[in-house]
Write a protein that holds these residues in place. Sequence first.
Motif, PDB file in Angstrom:
ATOM      1  N   PRO A   1     -29.045  86.972   6.495  1.00 55.39           N
ATOM      2  CA  PRO A   1     -29.783  85.461   6.807  1.00 55.39           C
ATOM      3  C   PRO A   1     -28.517  84.700   6.193  1.00 55.39           C
ATOM      4  N   GLU A   2     -29.039  85.117   4.902  1.00 51.65           N
ATOM      5  CA  GLU A   2     -28.599  83.881   4.161  1.00 51.65           C
ATOM      6  C   GLU A   2     -27.039  84.080   4.209  1.00 51.65           C
ATOM      7  N   ALA A   3     -26.321  84.888   4.214  1.00 50.75           N
ATOM      8  CA  ALA A   3     -25.098  84.680   4.980  1.00 50.75           C
ATOM      9  C   ALA A   3     -24.187  83.725   5.988  1.00 50.75           C
ATOM     10  N   VAL A   4     -25.083  83.717   6.521  1.00 51.28           N
ATOM     11  CA  VAL A   4     -25.356  83.966   8.117  1.00 51.28           C
ATOM     12  C   VAL A   4     -23.898  82.768   8.458  1.00 51.28           C
ATOM     13  N   PHE A   5     -24.376  81.718   7.825  1.00 43.77           N
ATOM     14  CA  PHE A   5     -24.061  79.708   8.205  1.00 43.77           C
ATOM     15  C   PHE A   5     -22.505  80.279   7.706  1.00 43.77           C
ATOM     16  N   ALA A   6     -21.988  80.450   6.197  1.00 40.50           N
ATOM     17  CA  ALA A   6     -20.988  81.224   5.538  1.00 40.50           C
ATOM     18  C   ALA A   6     -20.328  81.508   7.361  1.00 40.50           C
ATOM     19  N   HIS A   7     -20.530  82.894   7.529  1.00 45.39           N
ATOM     20  CA  HIS A   7     -19.949  83.716   8.396  1.00 45.39           C
ATOM     21  C   HIS A   7     -19.738  82.828   9.689  1.00 45.39           C
ATOM     22  N   VAL A   8     -20.767  82.049  10.213  1.00 44.48           N
ATOM     23  CA  VAL A   8     -19.993  81.264  11.496  1.00 44.48           C
ATOM     24  C   VAL A   8     -19.281  79.590  11.389  1.00 44.48           C
ATOM     25  N   ARG A   9     -19.435  79.307   9.826  1.00 45.99           N
ATOM     26  CA  ARG A   9     -18.136  78.121   9.855  1.00 45.99           C
ATOM     27  C   ARG A   9     -17.416  77.849  10.741  1.00 45.99           C
ATOM     28  N   ASP A  10     -16.511  78.883  10.703  1.00 44.87           N
ATOM     29  CA  ASP A  10     -15.160  78.285  11.582  1.00 44.87           C
ATOM     30  C   ASP A  10     -15.047  78.561  13.477  1.00 44.87           C
ATOM     31  N   TRP A  11     -16.679  78.387  13.817  1.00 45.00           N
ATOM     32  CA  TRP A  11     -16.745  78.878  15.176  1.00 45.00           C
ATOM     33  C   TRP A  11     -16.540  77.276  15.343  1.00 45.00           C
ATOM     34  N   ALA A  12     -17.104  76.626  14.327  1.00 41.92           N
ATOM     35  CA  ALA A  12     -17.182  74.984  15.297  1.00 41.92           C
ATOM     36  C   ALA A  12     -16.268  74.484  16.215  1.00 41.92           C
ATOM     37  N   LEU A  13     -16.158  73.885  17.335  1.00 41.98           N
ATOM     38  CA  LEU A  13     -15.136  73.773  17.958  1.00 41.98           C
ATOM     39  C   LEU A  13     -14.593  72.253  18.029  1.00 41.98           C
ATOM     40  N   ARG A  14     -13.469  71.943  17.354  1.00 36.75           N
ATOM     41  CA  ARG A  14     -12.539  70.892  16.938  1.00 36.75           C
ATOM     42  C   ARG A  14     -13.364  69.642  17.809  1.00 36.75           C
ATOM     43  N   ASP A  15     -12.450  68.394  17.838  1.00 34.09           N
ATOM     44  CA  ASP A  15     -12.603  66.956  18.800  1.00 34.09           C
ATOM     45  C   ASP A  15     -11.684  67.538  19.766  1.00 34.09           C
ATOM     46  N   ALA A  16     -10.083  68.180  19.373  1.00 34.52           N
ATOM     47  CA  ALA A  16      -9.622  68.217  20.135  1.00 34.52           C
ATOM     48  C   ALA A  16      -9.247  68.803  21.200  1.00 34.52           C
ATOM     49  N   ASP A  17     -10.706  69.962  21.033  1.00 36.61           N
ATOM     50  CA  ASP A  17     -10.944  71.189  21.913  1.00 36.61           C
ATOM     51  C   ASP A  17     -11.589  69.904  22.704  1.00 36.61           C
ATOM     52  N   LEU A  18     -12.924  69.511  21.996  1.00 38.38           N
ATOM     53  CA  LEU A  18     -13.664  68.994  24.166  1.00 38.38           C
ATOM     54  C   LEU A  18     -12.718  68.249  24.540  1.00 38.38           C
ATOM     55  N   ALA A  19     -11.502  67.531  23.712  1.00 41.09           N
ATOM     56  CA  ALA A  19     -10.688  66.587  24.738  1.00 41.09           C
ATOM     57  C   ALA A  19      -9.754  66.968  25.427  1.00 41.09           C
ATOM     58  N   ALA A  20      -9.169  68.926  24.923  1.00 40.96           N
ATOM     59  CA  ALA A  20      -8.424  69.014  26.286  1.00 40.96           C
ATOM     60  C   ALA A  20      -9.584  70.529  26.507  1.00 40.96           C
ATOM     61  N   LEU A  21     -10.807  69.764  27.298  1.00 39.39           N
ATOM     62  CA  LEU A  21     -11.203  70.546  28.338  1.00 39.39           C
ATOM     63  C   LEU A  21     -11.077  69.822  29.701  1.00 39.39           C
ATOM     64  N   THR A  22     -10.424  70.832  30.939  1.00 39.57           N
ATOM     65  CA  THR A  22     -10.258  69.978  31.710  1.00 39.57           C
ATOM     66  C   THR A  22     -10.940  70.150  32.921  1.00 39.57           C
ATOM     67  N   VAL A  23     -12.338  70.705  32.999  1.00 39.57           N
ATOM     68  CA  VAL A  23     -12.847  70.681  33.819  1.00 39.57           C
ATOM     69  C   VAL A  23     -13.982  70.370  33.289  1.00 39.57           C
ATOM     70  N   PRO A  24     -14.606  70.157  34.578  1.00 46.43           N
ATOM     71  CA  PRO A  24     -16.313  69.222  33.929  1.00 46.43           C
ATOM     72  C   PRO A  24     -17.087  69.975  33.629  1.00 46.43           C
ATOM     73  N   LEU A  25     -17.793  69.674  32.922  1.00 42.18           N
ATOM     74  CA  LEU A  25     -18.988  70.156  31.482  1.00 42.18           C
ATOM     75  C   LEU A  25     -20.122  69.212  31.971  1.00 42.18           C
ATOM     76  N   ALA A  26     -21.095  69.792  32.833  1.00 40.68           N
ATOM     77  CA  ALA A  26     -22.592  69.370  32.982  1.00 40.68           C
ATOM     78  C   ALA A  26     -23.330  69.915  31.141  1.00 40.68           C
ATOM     79  N   ALA A  27     -24.177  68.822  30.797  1.00 38.00           N
ATOM     80  CA  ALA A  27     -25.572  69.612  28.912  1.00 38.00           C
ATOM     81  C   ALA A  27     -26.901  68.948  29.965  1.00 38.00           C
ATOM     82  N   VAL A  28     -27.325  69.853  29.679  1.00 40.48           N
ATOM     83  CA  VAL A  28     -28.898  69.315  29.508  1.00 40.48           C
ATOM     84  C   VAL A  28     -29.362  69.477  27.918  1.00 40.48           C
ATOM     85  N   THR A  29     -29.974  68.289  27.731  1.00 39.49           N
ATOM     86  CA  THR A  29     -29.669  68.053  25.354  1.00 39.49           C
ATOM     87  C   THR A  29     -31.244  67.387  25.607  1.00 39.49           C
TER      88      THR A  29
END
Length: 360
Positions: A256-284
């Motif tokens: 558990p103490e290592a999990v956030f370091a492990h997943v740090r590179d999973w973050a979607l970049r702003d450029a990834d979000l801008a490249a999304l060409t299909v609709p995204l609907a989300a509940v927040t």
Amino acid sequence: MNDLTELKRFVVAHAISQGLPADHYAALLDRVTTDAGDEPGSWPYEWIRAGDEWDAAGQTALAAQYYTMGRFPYVDGPGRKRALVRGLDAFDRWRRGVPGLEPVVVEVGGVPVRVWAAGLSAERPRPLLVMTGGIVSPKEQWAAVLPQIASFGMAGVVADLPGVGESPLRYGSDAWTLFPAILDALEDRARVSETYLLALSFSGHAAITAALRDPRVRGVVGNGPPIHDFFTDAAWQARVPKITRDTLAHLVGVPPEAVFAHVRDWALRDADLAALTVPLAAVTARRDEIIPPGDVERLKRHVRDLRLVEHDDVHGAPSHLAETRVWSLLAVQRMRPDADPEVIAALTSALEDARTGAGR
């Protein structure tokens, strides 16, 4: 070991999402005095005992829900393993009485994975909706929606996020490959070139990634997906509930103490979000204790076709269950160019009812 107070608080949201009234499980939770083991008073034992009672009364679907809660949040010993096995068996017995609801085994990276499906047909292939839960909810919590999806003129599949439930896969940054594997396996029984993903919580991250890489995905509907700050913001990570951190660590296979370091590179970049060409609907949820508000703001800034509903609620918006369920299904239909207008009208009416409380 899970913190018992936190465990009880979080399971209530999942019980609500399954439509279980509080008088069903309140006394059960009072009987639970320990997280560990498989003796009277332990978490798995009390949920399994209640599930056995419902099963004996002929309420197989309800029994499956109780067994599933008994393995919550993940299998960490014989008791929760027993709950998982009973839940899978009860669900399988229930679904045998539901016409068209069937198991399908797909190969994901050479590993066989079972999913539940409905509406598949080689003679009349339909557009496909694939639904996945988050890191604590197996496919059996959601598979009862499959007959409704089929009634919308779609084929439907419900799958586990890698590592969840009976999935033999390891959860990793490649979790998105689950979706193309399902499409490949069903290409002769569904119009997989017209696929939509309804992905709850953490599986929303994998679904967005799949949409960026597989042109067969034509739209994504999510509920509280982690995007960027969840993976990178150390100050926010210090606030993430222990149950979430520990479950994530279990699924990815690190302490558990290592999990956030492990997943740090999973973050979607702003450029990834801008490249999304299909609709995204989300509940927040404005009071989301797991997903930081910065992740929602990134969606607003960078996704070109974004459809949001925001609730004054905690993660998953459990207090807005009826509205969220209908809104999500309606969002899928509104993304489809050939959706049945009568289905859209019916869901729109149901959404209005849910928002006024008539549908709750």
